[in-house]
Every structure is written in C-alpha cells, then in structure tokens.
Design an enzyme around this catalytic site. Sequence first.
Site, PDB file in Angstrom:
ATOM      1  N   SER A 133       0.842  -1.208   0.000  1.00  0.00           N
ATOM      2  CA  SER A 133       0.000   0.000   0.000  1.00  0.00           C
ATOM      3  C   SER A 133       0.870   1.248   0.000  1.00  0.00           C
ATOM      4  O   SER A 133       1.955   1.251   0.566  1.00  0.00           O
ATOM      5  CB  SER A 133      -0.926   0.021   1.211  1.00  0.00           C
ATOM      6  OG  SER A 133      -1.646   1.246   1.240  1.00  0.00           O
ATOM      7  N   LYS A 188      -4.680  -7.083   2.456  1.00  0.00           N
ATOM      8  CA  LYS A 188      -4.606  -5.973   1.485  1.00  0.00           C
ATOM      9  C   LYS A 188      -5.965  -5.757   0.813  1.00  0.00           C
ATOM     10  O   LYS A 188      -6.382  -4.623   0.573  1.00  0.00           O
ATOM     11  CB  LYS A 188      -3.518  -6.244   0.435  1.00  0.00           C
ATOM     12  CG  LYS A 188      -3.433  -5.175  -0.656  1.00  0.00           C
ATOM     13  CD  LYS A 188      -3.000  -3.838  -0.115  1.00  0.00           C
ATOM     14  CE  LYS A 188      -3.202  -2.604  -0.939  1.00  0.00           C
ATOM     15  NZ  LYS A 188      -3.084  -2.544  -2.335  1.00  0.00           N
ATOM     16  N   HIS A 191      -8.031  -3.931   3.271  1.00  0.00           N
ATOM     17  CA  HIS A 191      -7.496  -2.555   3.302  1.00  0.00           C
ATOM     18  C   HIS A 191      -8.144  -1.735   2.176  1.00  0.00           C
ATOM     19  O   HIS A 191      -8.624  -0.619   2.382  1.00  0.00           O
ATOM     20  CB  HIS A 191      -5.974  -2.632   3.147  1.00  0.00           C
ATOM     21  CG  HIS A 191      -5.298  -1.394   2.638  1.00  0.00           C
ATOM     22  ND1 HIS A 191      -5.417  -0.951   1.333  1.00  0.00           N
ATOM     23  CD2 HIS A 191      -4.482  -0.497   3.245  1.00  0.00           C
ATOM     24  CE1 HIS A 191      -4.720   0.154   1.171  1.00  0.00           C
ATOM     25  NE2 HIS A 191      -4.131   0.452   2.323  1.00  0.00           N
ATOM     26  N   ASN A 192      -8.171  -2.311   0.973  1.00  0.00           N
ATOM     27  CA  ASN A 192      -8.768  -1.592  -0.155  1.00  0.00           C
ATOM     28  C   ASN A 192     -10.265  -1.403   0.047  1.00  0.00           C
ATOM     29  O   ASN A 192     -10.824  -0.370  -0.333  1.00  0.00           O
ATOM     30  CB  ASN A 192      -8.513  -2.343  -1.463  1.00  0.00           C
ATOM     31  CG  ASN A 192      -7.091  -2.162  -1.963  1.00  0.00           C
ATOM     32  OD1 ASN A 192      -6.189  -1.906  -1.168  1.00  0.00           O
ATOM     33  ND2 ASN A 192      -6.875  -2.289  -3.247  1.00  0.00           N
ATOM     34  N   GLU A 195     -10.728   1.435   2.285  1.00  0.00           N
ATOM     35  CA  GLU A 195     -10.416   2.630   1.478  1.00  0.00           C
ATOM     36  C   GLU A 195     -11.633   3.021   0.613  1.00  0.00           C
ATOM     37  O   GLU A 195     -11.985   4.202   0.527  1.00  0.00           O
ATOM     38  CB  GLU A 195      -9.212   2.265   0.613  1.00  0.00           C
ATOM     39  CG  GLU A 195      -8.619   3.344  -0.223  1.00  0.00           C
ATOM     40  CD  GLU A 195      -7.522   2.746  -1.135  1.00  0.00           C
ATOM     41  OE1 GLU A 195      -6.562   2.141  -0.629  1.00  0.00           O
ATOM     42  OE2 GLU A 195      -7.662   2.870  -2.364  1.00  0.00           O
TER      43      GLU A 195
HETATM   44  N1  LIG Z   1      -0.815   1.439  -8.738  1.00  0.00           N
HETATM   45  C1  LIG Z   1      -0.961   1.287  -7.429  1.00  0.00           C
HETATM   46  O1  LIG Z   1      -1.208   2.236  -6.673  1.00  0.00           O
HETATM   47  C2  LIG Z   1      -0.795  -0.096  -6.827  1.00  0.00           C
HETATM   48  C3  LIG Z   1      -0.728  -0.229  -5.433  1.00  0.00           C
HETATM   49  C4  LIG Z   1      -0.526  -1.487  -4.896  1.00  0.00           C
HETATM   50  C5  LIG Z   1      -0.404  -2.583  -5.727  1.00  0.00           C
HETATM   51  N2  LIG Z   1      -0.489  -2.437  -7.065  1.00  0.00           N
HETATM   52  C6  LIG Z   1      -0.337  -3.630  -7.901  1.00  0.00           C
HETATM   53  O2  LIG Z   1       0.928  -3.604  -8.535  1.00  0.00           O
HETATM   54  C7  LIG Z   1       0.850  -4.283  -9.797  1.00  0.00           C
HETATM   55  C8  LIG Z   1       1.456  -3.391 -10.855  1.00  0.00           C
HETATM   56  O3  LIG Z   1       0.717  -2.186 -10.888  1.00  0.00           O
HETATM   57  P1  LIG Z   1       1.237  -0.926 -11.713  1.00  0.00           P
HETATM   58  O4  LIG Z   1       0.441   0.231 -11.213  1.00  0.00           O
HETATM   59  O5  LIG Z   1       2.706  -0.862 -11.671  1.00  0.00           O
HETATM   60  O6  LIG Z   1       0.746  -1.328 -13.174  1.00  0.00           O
HETATM   61  P2  LIG Z   1       1.321  -0.863 -14.598  1.00  0.00           P
HETATM   62  O7  LIG Z   1       2.085   0.401 -14.495  1.00  0.00           O
HETATM   63  O8  LIG Z   1       0.163  -0.923 -15.521  1.00  0.00           O
HETATM   64  O9  LIG Z   1       2.349  -2.015 -14.994  1.00  0.00           O
HETATM   65  C9  LIG Z   1       1.910  -3.292 -15.334  1.00  0.00           C
HETATM   66  C10 LIG Z   1       3.094  -4.223 -15.363  1.00  0.00           C
HETATM   67  O10 LIG Z   1       2.610  -5.557 -15.629  1.00  0.00           O
HETATM   68  C11 LIG Z   1       3.334  -6.086 -16.734  1.00  0.00           C
HETATM   69  N3  LIG Z   1       2.516  -7.038 -17.478  1.00  0.00           N
HETATM   70  C12 LIG Z   1       1.230  -6.871 -17.867  1.00  0.00           C
HETATM   71  N4  LIG Z   1       0.801  -7.975 -18.507  1.00  0.00           N
HETATM   72  C13 LIG Z   1       1.836  -8.845 -18.522  1.00  0.00           C
HETATM   73  C14 LIG Z   1       2.005 -10.151 -19.011  1.00  0.00           C
HETATM   74  N5  LIG Z   1       1.012 -10.805 -19.635  1.00  0.00           N
HETATM   75  N6  LIG Z   1       3.214 -10.760 -18.851  1.00  0.00           N
HETATM   76  C15 LIG Z   1       4.212 -10.108 -18.224  1.00  0.00           C
HETATM   77  N7  LIG Z   1       4.116  -8.877 -17.711  1.00  0.00           N
HETATM   78  C16 LIG Z   1       2.934  -8.245 -17.860  1.00  0.00           C
HETATM   79  C17 LIG Z   1       3.690  -4.883 -17.567  1.00  0.00           C
HETATM   80  O11 LIG Z   1       4.716  -5.216 -18.446  1.00  0.00           O
HETATM   81  P3  LIG Z   1       4.870  -4.419 -19.836  1.00  0.00           P
HETATM   82  O12 LIG Z   1       5.631  -3.190 -19.501  1.00  0.00           O
HETATM   83  O13 LIG Z   1       5.614  -5.363 -20.716  1.00  0.00           O
HETATM   84  O14 LIG Z   1       3.493  -4.138 -20.351  1.00  0.00           O
HETATM   85  C18 LIG Z   1       4.107  -3.910 -16.456  1.00  0.00           C
HETATM   86  O15 LIG Z   1       5.378  -4.200 -15.958  1.00  0.00           O
HETATM   87  C19 LIG Z   1      -0.614  -4.594 -10.035  1.00  0.00           C
HETATM   88  O16 LIG Z   1      -0.867  -5.934  -9.716  1.00  0.00           O
HETATM   89  C20 LIG Z   1      -1.341  -3.719  -9.029  1.00  0.00           C
HETATM   90  O17 LIG Z   1      -2.524  -4.319  -8.569  1.00  0.00           O
HETATM   91  C21 LIG Z   1      -0.672  -1.217  -7.646  1.00  0.00           C
END
Ligand SMILES: NC(=O)c1ccc[n+]([C@@H]2O[C@H](COP(=O)([O-])OP(=O)(O)OC[C@H]3O[C@@H](n4cnc5c(N)ncnc54)[C@H](OP(=O)(O)O)[C@@H]3O)[C@@H](O)[C@H]2O)c1
Length: 476
Positions: A133, A188, A191-192, A195
């Site tokens: 988070s 988590k 938590h969401n 939120e």
């Molecule tokens: N954003 C937040 O505030 C937040 C907070 C807590 C947790 N999270 C979690 O963190 C994770 C990443 O979130 P993010 O915000 O960083 O998302 P993001 O910026 O959209 O990045 C997505 C990532 O996933 C990869 N990906 C997608 N499809 C794939 C596949 N089929 N095979 C391999 N890699 C793949 C992408 O690779 P490419 O670059 O090759 O597309 C990229 O590295 C998610 O699970 C999300 O739930 C996010």
Amino acid sequence: MTAKELNTIGLIGAGVMGSALAMNIASRKLTISLYNRTYQKSVHCQMMAKSENLDIMVFKEIADFVASLRRPRKVIVIVSSGTATDAVVENLTKLLEPGDIVIDAANEFYRKTEERMKFVHGYGLLYLGMGVSGGESGARYGPSLMPGGDREAYDAMEPILQKIAAVNDVGVECVKYMGAGGAGHFVKMVHNGIEYGIMEAIAEIYDILRKAMKYDNKQISDMFKFFNSGRLDSYLCEITSYVLEATNPDDPNSYLVDDVLDVAGAKGTGMWTSQESFRLGVPCPTICAAVDARNASSCRSARRKLATKYNAICRSDIASQELTAEDFERALYACYVLAFTQGVELIRKASLEYNYDINLSDVFLVWERGCILRGRILKALGPVVTQDCILSSDYVVDVFRSSIPSLKGILKLCLESGTAAPALSSTANLLFALTDENCPMNLIQGLRDHFGAHTFFMKSDASKPLHANWVQSNWC
Ligand SMILES: NC(=O)c1ccc[n+]([C@@H]2O[C@H](COP(=O)([O-])OP(=O)(O)OC[C@H]3O[C@@H](n4cnc5c(N)ncnc54)[C@H](OP(=O)(O)O)[C@@H]3O)[C@@H](O)[C@H]2O)c1
C-alpha cells in the site's frame, strides 16, 4: 558474475509500482536485478535510477535475470494481477530451483494466491503473497507491506522488507508477517475495501456540502483541512483538500475536479471485499455501498436521461443553517470508525475460518505509515481492535454518542434535498441494526416458515426448530 557478485534480489515488472519499488530497493544499498516483459521500460527505470546515482541491473532475457541472483533466489513479481502474474510465475517455475522464493506483490485475490502457492510448492519453491500500500510514492520511499504465506520465505525476506518499508513514528518498520496462505493478500484486499468505504463517505460529504449547503470547492477544501487538523488527520482527508483546490491546467479559472467525468473506476478489490463479507457473513454495508455507488456512477447516460424525469420528483433546493463544520467532522469520523470496524471484523472472521492466525495489532501497525489508510485513527482504534467487540469499547461508544446526532442531521438534509448518501446512511443503519435488541427478523422467519417450511425457533426455547401452519395457527 562470480557468486560474490550475484545480486541480492530480483524484481519483475517495470510498470509504475515496479519501477518505484526497484528504485526504493536500490536506494537501500541492496543489489537488484530487474526484468520486464517490455525491455525498454526496464532501461527507462535504470536511467531514472542512474539520475539519482542508484544502480539497477536490467536484463533482456528472464533466464539471464534469474542467473544473476544469489541463492536462495528472491524474486518480487509486481505485474498486473491474474493472468499476467500467472504467466510470470509459470515461467519462473521453469528457471528457479527448490528453496528459491517468489513474492507476488500484485493486488491479487487471496484464493488465487493460495492456488499459485500450491502450484509453486510442486516445484519446491516458497511463496509469499504480499499486499503493498502507498501507491507510487509509497513504493518509492517506503510502502506499507502485508506479506503472508510460507513463514520460511518471510524469515528469509524480512531483513530486505524491513529496509524498504515505511517506518512509524517510533522507528518500527511497517511490515509484519500477516499469516499463512493468502493472509497477506486478504489483509490488502480488506485494506482496499476500507479505502472504498472511506472515499465514498468523503465524496458524499463533498456532495452534500456543494449541493445542499452551496459551498464552493475552496470552502469544502478548507473544511477538509479543518478535519485534517484533528482526529480525522489522515492521508485521504489531506489529499481531498488538494484535489478540491487544484485548477485545470488548461483553464486556471476552473477547478480541475469540476471537469472530471463523474464515473469512478474500480479494479475489483472492493468487489472482492464485498463478496467476502457475504461469504463469511460479516456485515460490511459501508464497503458494499461504496462498490454499488461506483457501479451506479458507471450508468452515466441512463443517469442523465433519468435526471430530466426525476429531478423535480427527487430533489429540492433546501439547505440547513444548523449544520456546522463540527457536525460534518463527527459524521465523517463515525464513517471512518465503522469502515475500519467492518474491515477488522472481516479479517477476524477470515483468520478463524481460514486458519490465518492474523494479529490485528500487527495489521494496524503496518497501516500506520506509507499506507493509503494512514491516519490518527489507527492509534485511536489500535488498542481496541483486539477486543472481542470493538463497538462495545468505551472509546467507540463515546465516538457514536457524539456523532449520531450530527449524522442524523446530515442524513435528514440528504433525504430532504434528494442527495444520495449510501455510505453515510449505511453507517448509521449498521449501527442501528447491530445495537437493536429487538430486530424484525422474527417476521422474516415467519414468512420463510409460511412459504417454505424453513422452521424457526421460539424466544422461549432456541434449541427446538418448529414449523407452523400460519393460516390456521396450528403447529405442523
Ligand atoms: N498502482 C498502485 O497504486 C498499486 C498499489 C498497490 C499494488 N499495485 C499492484 O501492482 C501491480 C502493478 O501495478 P502498476 O500500477 O505498476 O501497473 P502498470 O504500471 O500498468 O504495470 C503493469 C506491469 O505488468 C506487466 N505485465 C502486464 N501484462 C503482462 C504479461 N502478460 N506478462 C508479463 N508482464 C505483464 C507490464 O509489463 P509491460 O511493460 O511489458 O506491459 C508492467 O510491468 C498490479 O498488480 C497492481 O494491482 C498497484
């Protein structure tokens, strides 16, 4: 690379969160390897790190990435949840060796985490499902971490996780082992859900202030600053004041938020929490109301059409001179308290049902810093969350004693003006329901028995199921 040169930790995913977390890890003087499906993103992250004098080693091929890690290898996977994480984890099982550790840091559904854990155990790997988070800046400078799963994996990861996690005001790292199986992702998810509930309550306060009380954005923003100066001091109240005051970069005379489409997005964690509340039989109406409100927002064209027919029926231009800033503060604080209470009760029930053995004090500690839920309320509720019944604690009784009259006043204004307030009303209704010693479920039982012979118990004997002929007033 010689064994000595091998890196301490690997991270897969150079999206928003992965890049920020990789830089955080590098900034703690831990050697890190980074792999991403799209190589250019890894290179971009490496360049950003370089500009801050940080070292991140990037790899085009996942096999080279794995080979660059010290054993037992530790790989954090932070890519999109579901099939993307499935694909990455499956790939890793072909490259890692028994004893290596996979840490899934996506927002994953806890049951999926447990399936994956079983799957990687088949390869002798260890698994952690870790909630993260704090958004991008939390990941970069110190997130709140909720790992669960194989204890042995946690013990091996703890020194690393403690280095990258947020630290609370007395120097304790905001990371604790949440429990077995999918416990980390369960916490988590909840938590969401909390939120969702709090954000919906904030949005409803904003709505009634602008529609019925005729406050402008600056006045509402100031009200949130006032909230933030007391017991409602929290990240979500703080950013509400910024979001309300920001001007449109294309038009400095208009507030940006006023130009934002009124359709809320969702990635599923609120829905999962609501579904879980039904599955475990723990009432979480504030969280469910928040999910429903986002669903209702998505029916935008229908809302616009119906407004022309229903505005005159539903809405009145009515304000209240009597409601004060303190009334709104008390009502919102009541929503905060009850949203946390719902989440805690859900975690407590899941912990028993799924043998997670979650320590609720640890959950509150982990949420203290780096976390979207951070706020003074965690300290206030921290001492009472381990009690059997949070609502019976003196602190919570006092909160509701002072806030219920304010909440009723605001709900009366919502009803009279025709302003939807599902989270505020759910909060009041849950409190009314949970504190009612004579609720109307006797009638429900009568109806169920009449049409379906579902039986019922008498107040005088709750051990013997009975069935009656309700037309003839006979026992069957
Ligand atoms: N954003 C937040 O505030 C937040 C907070 C807590 C947790 N999270 C979690 O963190 C994770 C990443 O979130 P993010 O915000 O960083 O998302 P993001 O910026 O959209 O990045 C997505 C990532 O996933 C990869 N990906 C997608 N499809 C794939 C596949 N089929 N095979 C391999 N890699 C793949 C992408 O690779 P490419 O670059 O090759 O597309 C990229 O590295 C998610 O699970 C999300 O739930 C996010």
